[in-house]
Design a protein around this motif. Structure first.
Motif, PDB file in Angstrom:
ATOM      1  N   SER A   1       0.842  -1.198   0.000  1.00 28.05           N
ATOM      2  CA  SER A   1       0.000   0.000   0.000  1.00 28.05           C
ATOM      3  C   SER A   1       0.875   1.244   0.000  1.00 28.05           C
ATOM      4  N   GLU A   2       0.253   2.367  -0.321  1.00 29.22           N
ATOM      5  CA  GLU A   2       0.976   3.641  -0.288  1.00 29.22           C
ATOM      6  C   GLU A   2       1.451   3.937   1.127  1.00 29.22           C
ATOM      7  N   LYS A   3       0.635   3.592   2.108  1.00 29.41           N
ATOM      8  CA  LYS A   3       0.997   3.821   3.510  1.00 29.41           C
ATOM      9  C   LYS A   3       2.278   3.074   3.862  1.00 29.41           C
ATOM     10  N   GLU A   4       2.379   1.822   3.433  1.00 26.51           N
ATOM     11  CA  GLU A   4       3.585   1.038   3.695  1.00 26.51           C
ATOM     12  C   GLU A   4       4.791   1.635   2.983  1.00 26.51           C
ATOM     13  N   ALA A   5       4.580   2.080   1.753  1.00 28.13           N
ATOM     14  CA  ALA A   5       5.675   2.653   0.976  1.00 28.13           C
ATOM     15  C   ALA A   5       6.202   3.928   1.628  1.00 28.13           C
ATOM     16  N   VAL A   6       5.298   4.790   2.040  1.00 31.41           N
ATOM     17  CA  VAL A   6       5.685   6.048   2.689  1.00 31.41           C
ATOM     18  C   VAL A   6       6.423   5.765   3.998  1.00 31.41           C
ATOM     19  N   ALA A   7       5.934   4.782   4.754  1.00 24.96           N
ATOM     20  CA  ALA A   7       6.585   4.424   6.019  1.00 24.96           C
ATOM     21  C   ALA A   7       8.000   3.902   5.767  1.00 24.96           C
ATOM     22  N   PHE A   8       8.166   3.143   4.699  1.00 27.64           N
ATOM     23  CA  PHE A   8       9.487   2.619   4.342  1.00 27.64           C
ATOM     24  C   PHE A   8      10.441   3.751   3.984  1.00 27.64           C
ATOM     25  N   VAL A   9       9.966   4.708   3.202  1.00 27.33           N
ATOM     26  CA  VAL A   9      10.800   5.856   2.833  1.00 27.33           C
ATOM     27  C   VAL A   9      11.237   6.623   4.077  1.00 27.33           C
ATOM     28  N   GLU A  10      10.302   6.845   4.986  1.00 30.11           N
ATOM     29  CA  GLU A  10      10.632   7.562   6.223  1.00 30.11           C
ATOM     30  C   GLU A  10      11.632   6.770   7.060  1.00 30.11           C
ATOM     31  N   GLU A  11      11.484   5.467   7.064  1.00 27.34           N
ATOM     32  CA  GLU A  11      12.416   4.601   7.808  1.00 27.34           C
ATOM     33  C   GLU A  11      13.831   4.753   7.268  1.00 27.34           C
ATOM     34  N   MET A  12      13.961   4.779   5.944  1.00 28.45           N
ATOM     35  CA  MET A  12      15.281   4.925   5.334  1.00 28.45           C
ATOM     36  C   MET A  12      15.870   6.310   5.600  1.00 28.45           C
ATOM     37  N   LYS A  13      15.009   7.321   5.620  1.00 31.22           N
ATOM     38  CA  LYS A  13      15.499   8.677   5.903  1.00 31.22           C
ATOM     39  C   LYS A  13      16.037   8.774   7.321  1.00 31.22           C
ATOM     40  N   LYS A  14      15.413   8.058   8.240  1.00 32.13           N
ATOM     41  CA  LYS A  14      15.896   8.055   9.629  1.00 32.13           C
ATOM     42  C   LYS A  14      17.183   7.241   9.746  1.00 32.13           C
ATOM     43  N   LYS A  15      17.237   6.122   9.030  1.00 29.22           N
ATOM     44  CA  LYS A  15      18.429   5.279   9.075  1.00 29.22           C
ATOM     45  C   LYS A  15      19.636   6.006   8.506  1.00 29.22           C
ATOM     46  N   TYR A  16      19.422   6.688   7.383  1.00 34.12           N
ATOM     47  CA  TYR A  16      20.505   7.431   6.739  1.00 34.12           C
ATOM     48  C   TYR A  16      20.283   8.933   6.908  1.00 34.12           C
ATOM     49  N   TYR A  17      20.095   9.336   8.141  1.00 33.28           N
ATOM     50  CA  TYR A  17      19.758  10.735   8.449  1.00 33.28           C
ATOM     51  C   TYR A  17      20.868  11.703   8.057  1.00 33.28           C
ATOM     52  N   ASP A  18      22.119  11.184   7.994  1.00 37.65           N
ATOM     53  CA  ASP A  18      23.258  12.051   7.707  1.00 37.65           C
ATOM     54  C   ASP A  18      23.600  12.100   6.214  1.00 37.65           C
ATOM     55  N   ALA A  19      22.779  11.461   5.387  1.00 41.70           N
ATOM     56  CA  ALA A  19      23.028  11.471   3.945  1.00 41.70           C
ATOM     57  C   ALA A  19      22.502  12.755   3.317  1.00 41.70           C
ATOM     58  N   ARG A  20      23.040  13.119   2.167  1.00 41.84           N
ATOM     59  CA  ARG A  20      22.600  14.340   1.473  1.00 41.84           C
ATOM     60  C   ARG A  20      21.202  14.143   0.873  1.00 41.84           C
ATOM     61  N   HIS A  21      20.937  12.961   0.310  1.00 44.73           N
ATOM     62  CA  HIS A  21      19.657  12.700  -0.347  1.00 44.73           C
ATOM     63  C   HIS A  21      19.178  11.268  -0.064  1.00 44.73           C
ATOM     64  N   ASN A  22      17.864  11.119   0.046  1.00 43.95           N
ATOM     65  CA  ASN A  22      17.217   9.797   0.107  1.00 43.95           C
ATOM     66  C   ASN A  22      16.088   9.830  -0.921  1.00 43.95           C
ATOM     67  N   CYS A  23      16.431   9.529  -2.158  1.00 46.79           N
ATOM     68  CA  CYS A  23      15.462   9.592  -3.256  1.00 46.79           C
ATOM     69  C   CYS A  23      14.649   8.297  -3.300  1.00 46.79           C
ATOM     70  N   SER A  24      13.416   8.400  -3.783  1.00 49.26           N
ATOM     71  CA  SER A  24      12.541   7.231  -3.686  1.00 49.26           C
ATOM     72  C   SER A  24      11.604   7.082  -4.882  1.00 49.26           C
ATOM     73  N   ALA A  25      11.077   5.862  -4.998  1.00 48.01           N
ATOM     74  CA  ALA A  25      10.066   5.560  -6.021  1.00 48.01           C
ATOM     75  C   ALA A  25       9.358   4.285  -5.598  1.00 48.01           C
ATOM     76  N   PHE A  26       8.078   4.182  -5.943  1.00 47.65           N
ATOM     77  CA  PHE A  26       7.377   2.932  -5.669  1.00 47.65           C
ATOM     78  C   PHE A  26       6.279   2.687  -6.690  1.00 47.65           C
ATOM     79  N   VAL A  27       5.962   1.405  -6.872  1.00 49.01           N
ATOM     80  CA  VAL A  27       4.939   0.960  -7.813  1.00 49.01           C
ATOM     81  C   VAL A  27       4.037  -0.033  -7.095  1.00 49.01           C
ATOM     82  N   ILE A  28       2.743   0.252  -7.071  1.00 51.36           N
ATOM     83  CA  ILE A  28       1.795  -0.607  -6.367  1.00 51.36           C
ATOM     84  C   ILE A  28       0.634  -0.977  -7.292  1.00 51.36           C
ATOM     85  N   GLY A  29       0.212  -2.230  -7.217  1.00 54.44           N
ATOM     86  CA  GLY A  29      -0.906  -2.707  -8.037  1.00 54.44           C
ATOM     87  C   GLY A  29      -0.437  -3.570  -9.185  1.00 54.44           C
ATOM     88  N   SER A  30      -1.244  -4.564  -9.560  1.00 58.08           N
ATOM     89  CA  SER A  30      -0.867  -5.492 -10.626  1.00 58.08           C
ATOM     90  C   SER A  30      -0.648  -4.793 -11.955  1.00 58.08           C
TER      91      SER A  30
END
Length: 216
Positions: free
Chosen positions: A40-69
């Motif tokens: 779901s979009e909710k899961e995808a957004v949560a994952f992106v936020e998780e990565m931003k927290k994990k790599y908080y000291d990085a310059r960029h955390n770029c993202s993309a997701f595809v959901i649905g058959s």
């Protein structure tokens, strides 16, 4: 039995089962791609936020997701990189892979040297492709789950037909009559029903239980 399903389009698609990571160093910039299955979009957004927290000291955390058959929902973000140099190329890689229900974050630690528009597109695309190659995936095919009910002396004939089409029996119930549950590929649906009716002289009951995508 309803057979209007043949008037619709059901294409195979690839589902992400297990994600992976990959790294790339380009002119001292470190790119880390993380791929994960999402539903779901909710899961995808949560994952992106998780990565931003994990790599908080990085310059960029770029993202993309595809959901649905059929890739009904897609999103991408450049997260501060020049427009169109990160998120969009990442999304195009995901779409081109055919994998669905997938989210990706590419983290960049800036190495002090500008890569230019082309360099950024290549770096973000390349590291994501490498991560996708490490992922565990499975193909999903559209079919129909059927319950076949026949007299005991007809079971062998039906088992022969199913085996010839490489259709596995999910479960069987032997009582006064025999009930078998199977998942039939959509392209075999009509043909199978006709063949079973022929070999049993129509002394068979075939019940459609559900229409679904299943792993092949």
């Amino acid at each position: 039995m309803e057979k209007d399903i043949h008037n619709q389009s059901y294409e195979d698609f690839v589902l992400l089962i297990k994600g992976a990571e990959a790294e790339l160093i380009e002119k001292k910039s470190r790119f880390i791609a993380t791929v994960r299955p999402v539903e779901s979009e909710k899961e995808a957004v949560a994952f992106v936020e998780e990565m931003k927290k994990k790599y908080y000291d990085a310059r960029h955390n770029c993202s993309a997701f595809v959901i649905g058959s059929k890739a009904q929902l897609t999103r991408s973000s450049d997260d501060g990189e020049p427009s169109g140099t990160a998120g969009r190329p990442m999304l195009e890689v995901l779409l081109g892979s055919g994998i669905r229900n997938v989210a990706a974050v590419v983290t960049r630690y800036f190495g002090g040297t500008l890569l230019g528009t082309g360099g950024l597109v290549r770096a973000y695309s390349s590291v994501l492709k490498e991560a996708l190659q490490k992922c565990e995936i499975a193909c999903q095919h559209f079919g129909v789950r059927l319950k076949i009910k026949v007299e005991y002396n007809m079971v062998g004939k039906i088992q022969y037909i199913l085996a010839s089409k490489k259709i596995e029996i999910e479960n069987s119930n032997y009582a006064a009559n025999v009930e078998m549950t199977v998942i039939v590929p959509i392209e075999e649906y009509d043909r199978l029903c006709k063949e079973i009716a022929e070999v049993t002289s129509a002394c068979v009951k075939i019940e459609e239980l559900e229409r679904l995508y299943y792993f092949v």
